[in-house]
Design an enzyme around this catalytic site. Structure first.
Site, mmCIF file in Angstrom:
data_model
loop_
_atom_site.group_PDB
_atom_site.id
_atom_site.type_symbol
_atom_site.label_atom_id
_atom_site.label_comp_id
_atom_site.label_asym_id
_atom_site.label_seq_id
_atom_site.Cartn_x
_atom_site.Cartn_y
_atom_site.Cartn_z
ATOM 1 C CG ASP A 136 -2.265 0.635 0.985
ATOM 2 O OD1 ASP A 136 -2.283 1.870 0.869
ATOM 3 O OD2 ASP A 136 -3.284 -0.069 0.916
ATOM 4 C CG HIS A 173 -5.280 4.039 1.111
ATOM 5 N ND1 HIS A 173 -4.817 2.762 0.831
ATOM 6 C CD2 HIS A 173 -6.567 4.062 0.696
ATOM 7 C CE1 HIS A 173 -5.790 2.045 0.278
ATOM 8 N NE2 HIS A 173 -6.859 2.815 0.184
ATOM 9 C CB SER A 407 -9.147 0.531 0.211
ATOM 10 O OG SER A 407 -8.631 0.734 -1.071
#
Length: 462
Positions: A136, A173, A407
């Protein structure tokens, strides 16, 4: 910023594919400085700079002039740069600092863990003896809820931006994704992950300049397998990608990496995407593919969503409640926690499981506890903010906040997979996936295309 061509790799201007307008989703551009090459046969990489060797598969990522690449190998394509795709709601999603909530945020705000009965699952295991790689944008190692599970020694930066594994700029994120997998409640004052005792490895593939190179993602998948990760979470993707022309090469190299990972025992858990797209019926569309002013009709499985439709992928769609913040009671909501999220991709053969990733009704703007009511239907976990210290230097300050997306659904499955592996250490990747699928059920009143085998059931999977 990496060098890319002005020509977009995905040429589908103005087309409507599977219910979405192509061009509103992820874009990918060809790089001019890096190439993915086949190392089979008489390949000679001595005159090229090898960026990633990828031991275990017959491909490498190299840097050099295309003319030299062409002389050195028989088969290659330009590396491509992919942008992260998230629902628009995340742009305005609040953090705990924006609210007036008091107490342990993990008690009430984590409806996803409550609906999955994660506390009950922890009576059996918390993921001991397992390893999960998060591929990620980087995991903040100073976050109090991630310090303990994070294996800093194995964590790695796969980009060429010169940094370490930690996130760059303000991109939290990966930190949010990692918390969903493995947050350990920071000594009793933070949030919970599904597998807080797993060994968490951060594989950063998103660079300081923005975007992730396809070659870096491939290298991270192979690395995860080679460090014996039981699970690798990929909350990223590109859709739509043509199965034709260059798409055949990219699909082939991706499948090679994914098949290798599966063989080595690494289950690849991958977000299905956030385009509200029917991945099962994305043909029959009229598209001007060659920019000649005339539309061509797509047929024969023209489009593919990568990497979630690649070989051995456990593709995860997203669900979430509507109205949780109005009562903080999952039995008193407008839509249940296992109902499909408005943005999730779907498709009978394109989705393996569904899991909590958050949903939203943006009209629920009246404040509850200082934040809009719709925020509570998103997934709450670890984030950070960027602030300036007394010397004017920017620093990343750990915190907590809400996000939505496939996600967020994928790491709920990745954490569950770690629990299954912990309880069944002799299971291979396919057996872990089979246990998750066997325990899952498709909720009443919804179609299988949103769920694959069904909605995640952590406790029964153990």
């Amino acid at each position: 910023m990496p060098d890319v061509t002005k020509r977009e790799f995905l040429k589908v201007s103005g087309a409507v594919i599977g219910g979405i307008a192509a061009g509103t989703t992820v874009t990918a551009a060809e790089r001019t400085d890096r190439f993915i090459v086949s190392t089979k046969g008489k390949a000679d990489l001595s005159d090229l700079t090898v960026v990633h060797e990828m031991p275990g598969i017959n491909y490498a990522v190299v840097r050099g002039d295309e003319s030299e690449v062409k002389r050195s190998v028989k088969s290659y394509e330009a590396d491509i740069q992919i942008e992260l795709d998230s629902p628009d709601v995340n742009e305005e999603a609040p953090t705990l600092e924006d609210s007036d909530y008091e107490g342990d945020p993990g008690d009430v705000l984590q409806w996803d863990k409550a609906d999955l009965d994660v506390p009950e699952a922890h009576e059996t295991t918390e993921g001991e003896g397992t390893r999960v790689a998060v591929i990620d944008s980087g995991v903040l190692e100073t976050h109090p809820d991630l310090k303990e599970p994070l294996n800093v020694d194995l964590s790695k930066n796969f980009t060429d931006d010169g940094g370490d594994h930690n996130p760059v700029a303000g991109d939290d994120h990966g930190t949010h994704v990692a918390g969903i997998v493995a947050a350990d409640n920071g000594g009793g004052t933070g949030v919970n992950g599904t597998a807080p005792k797993t060994d968490l490895v951060d594989c950063r593939v998103f660079s300081a300049g923005g975007g992730a190179a396809f070659g870096d993602i491939l290298a991270a998948v192979v690395y995860s397998a080679n460090i014996d990760a039981d699970v690798a979470n990929l909350s990223l993707g590109a859709y739509p990608v043509s199965r034709q022309a260059q798409g055949q090469f990219y699909g082939k190299v991706l499948n090679s990496a994914m098949t290798y990972a599966n063989k080595e025992g690494t289950l690849l858990v991958i977000a299905a995407g956030n385009d509200s797209a029917d991945l099962q019926h994305d043909n029959g569309t009229q598209v001007d593919l060659d920019n000649d002013g005339e539309d061509e009709t797509l047929s024969g499985g023209y489009w593919i969503s990568l990497p979630n439709e690649g070989a051995q992928a456990l593709s995860v769609a997203s669900t979430g409640p509507i109205g949780y913040g109005l009562s903080f009671d999952l039995d008193d909501v407008d839509s249940p926690a296992d109902s499909p999220a408005v943005y999730t991709n779907y498709g009978t053969n394109a989705v393996t499981l569904a899991a909590p990733g958050g949903d939203y009704d943006i009209s629920l703007t009246d404040p509850v506890g200082g934040v809009p009511a719709y925020a509570y239907d998103l997934v709450f976990n670890t984030v950070f903010s960027v602030e300036s210290d007394e010397d004017g230097e920017s620093e990343q300050v750990p915190g907590y906040g809400w996000k939505a997306g496939t996600s967020m659904a994928a790491p709920n499955v990745a954490g569950a997979a770690a629990l299954v592996k912990s309880s069944n250490p002799d299971y291979n990747a396919n057996q872990v996936e089979a246990a998750l699928k066997k325990a899952a059920e498709v909720p009443d009143d919804y179609g299988k295309e949103y769920y694959g085998a069904g909605y995640l059931n952590v406790v029964d999977a153990l």
